[in-house]
Design an enzyme around this catalytic site. Structure first.
Site, PDB file in Angstrom:
ATOM      1  N   GLN A  45      -4.624 -12.734 -12.630  1.00 32.16           N
ATOM      2  CA  GLN A  45      -4.459 -11.569 -13.489  1.00 32.16           C
ATOM      3  C   GLN A  45      -3.007 -11.377 -13.943  1.00 32.16           C
ATOM      4  OE1 GLN A  45      -6.068  -8.977 -10.212  1.00 32.16           O
ATOM      5  NE2 GLN A  45      -4.637  -7.473 -11.018  1.00 32.16           N
ATOM      6  N   LEU A  69       0.812  -1.211   0.000  1.00 28.05           N
ATOM      7  CA  LEU A  69       0.000   0.000   0.000  1.00 28.05           C
ATOM      8  C   LEU A  69       0.852   1.270   0.000  1.00 28.05           C
ATOM      9  CD1 LEU A  69      -2.788  -1.066   2.541  1.00 28.05           C
ATOM     10  CD2 LEU A  69      -2.713  -1.370   0.051  1.00 28.05           C
ATOM     11  N   HIS A  82      -3.432   4.280  -2.360  1.00 29.26           N
ATOM     12  CA  HIS A  82      -4.429   3.394  -1.732  1.00 29.26           C
ATOM     13  C   HIS A  82      -5.094   4.094  -0.544  1.00 29.26           C
ATOM     14  CE1 HIS A  82      -1.640   0.214  -3.467  1.00 29.26           C
ATOM     15  NE2 HIS A  82      -2.809  -0.136  -3.953  1.00 29.26           N
ATOM     16  N   ARG A 108       4.150  -0.794  -8.268  1.00 27.20           N
ATOM     17  CA  ARG A 108       5.284  -1.208  -9.109  1.00 27.20           C
ATOM     18  C   ARG A 108       6.369  -0.142  -9.186  1.00 27.20           C
ATOM     19  NH1 ARG A 108       1.047  -4.166 -12.104  1.00 27.20           N
ATOM     20  NH2 ARG A 108       1.600  -6.379 -11.974  1.00 27.20           N
TER      21      ARG A 108
HETATM   22  O1  PAF Z   1      -6.015  -2.725  -9.048  1.00 28.03           O
HETATM   23  C1  PAF Z   1      -5.688  -3.708  -8.357  1.00 28.03           C
HETATM   24  O2  PAF Z   1      -4.960  -3.585  -7.359  1.00 28.03           O
HETATM   25  C2  PAF Z   1      -6.205  -5.094  -8.727  1.00 28.03           C
HETATM   26  O3  PAF Z   1      -6.302  -5.239 -10.103  1.00 28.03           O
HETATM   27  C3  PAF Z   1      -7.529  -5.460  -8.027  1.00 28.03           C
HETATM   28  C4  PAF Z   1      -8.662  -4.534  -8.446  1.00 28.03           C
HETATM   29  C5  PAF Z   1      -7.351  -5.399  -6.520  1.00 28.03           C
HETATM   30  C6  PAF Z   1      -7.934  -6.890  -8.412  1.00 28.03           C
HETATM   31  O4  PAF Z   1      -6.974  -7.812  -8.044  1.00 28.03           O
END
Ligand code: PAF
Length: 282
Positions: free
Chosen positions: A64, A36, A40, A191
């Site tokens: 993903q 975070l 966030h 990142r």
């Molecule tokens: O944006 C993100 O951090 C991710 O794609 C999410 C929405 C938490 C889904 O894993």
């Protein structure tokens, strides 16, 4: 401030939220993959303004990531994340499930959203939005929030989630929160932690180039020429490769040939091995 309670199972999450609902609470939700940062924390604040109780999920979602992507090295910092949320205030519950909790043995469902998921990120990360849509649907069904907040930093993701929530009739309002930027304008992202000092300097040029593209469009430059010039400027600034600089319809992401509709400029480019994305309203 005390660290918010952390639950790892959907059953425990539902039991706690049922108690909040009996007290009439409106539930807000911020899905994250952890690591975070202030971006966030701003999502938490935005959610606090729209709900009585805020749930933050922390889950690095394997579906993903493509096999060659950074799933294994993606930062996992649950303890530090919980402390950050405690220090910032506003989070009432953390949901930090395991991969087995989210994808138990035999899990075989995949959600594919059409519309805004076509093109842009999908051209370079074809697996990405079905992974996001599947996990977000599962998270939304676990939390059943009145409102869920997604950052505009992942603008295409926000539109895909909105489309999915509308199409499936989910009873959650999807709220898009503005991008939070570093002092040089770099959009905050987990990142960014990968960036070496030289790469970090180059990364700061992404937002500068997007602003230049917008200025060129406002000066009457044709869209295709402004996009090409944006790509060239990123390479000249030191980006290793540019996946796209694209001016699109702000709500459908359809390509545009004029600025007669609300538009957004979106870009993805690599500096060193780190792929960055950013976008702005035109
Ligand atoms: O944006 C993100 O951090 C991710 O794609 C999410 C929405 C938490 C889904 O894993």
């Amino acid at each position: 401030m005390a660290v918010p309670p952390i639950v790892a199972s959907i059953a425990a999450l539902r039991a706690r939220l049922a108690a909040e609902r009996r007290n009439g609470a409106r539930i807000g939700f911020v899905p994250t993959m952890g690591a975070l940062h202030d971006g966030h924390l701003s999502l938490v604040r935005e959610t606090q303004n729209r709900a009585d109780k805020v749930v933050v999920s922390i889950f690095v979602n394997p579906t993903q990531f493509a096999p060659h992507e950074d799933f294994d090295r993606y930062p996992r910092t649950l303890e530090a994340d919980a402390e950050k949320l405690a220090a910032a205030g506003g989070t009432d519950l953390i949901f930090a499930p395991s991969v087995a909790e989210m994808y138990p043995q035999g899990f075989a469902t995949k959600i594919d959203v059409g519309g805004p998921s076509h093109g842009l990120e999908t051209d370079f990360r074809p697996h990405f939005f079905s992974g996001v849509a599947t996990v977000v649907a599962k998270l939304l069904l676990a939390v059943m929030p009145e409102v869920a907040t997604f950052g505009e930093k992942d603008y295409q993701q926000l539109l895909v989630v909105r489309r999915m929530a509308a199409d499936l009739g989910l009873a959650t309002e999807i709220f898009g929160a503005p991008i939070v930027r570093e002092t040089d304008g770099l959009a905050m992202s987990s990142r960014n932690a990968y960036l070496q000092p030289d790469d970090r300097r180059v990364a700061g040029q992404l937002n500068v180039v997007l602003k230049r593209v917008i200025a060129a469009l406002h000066n009457g430059e044709p869209i295709l020429a402004a996009e090409a010039e944006g790509k060239r400027a990123l390479l000249e600034a030191g980006f290793a490769s540019v996946d796209y600089v694209a001016v699109r319809h702000a709500t459908t992401l359809a390509p545009l040939d004029s600025l007669h509709h609300p538009a957004r400029v979106l870009a993805a480019a690599k500096v060193g091995n780190t792929r960055l994305i950013d976008n702005m309203a035109v």
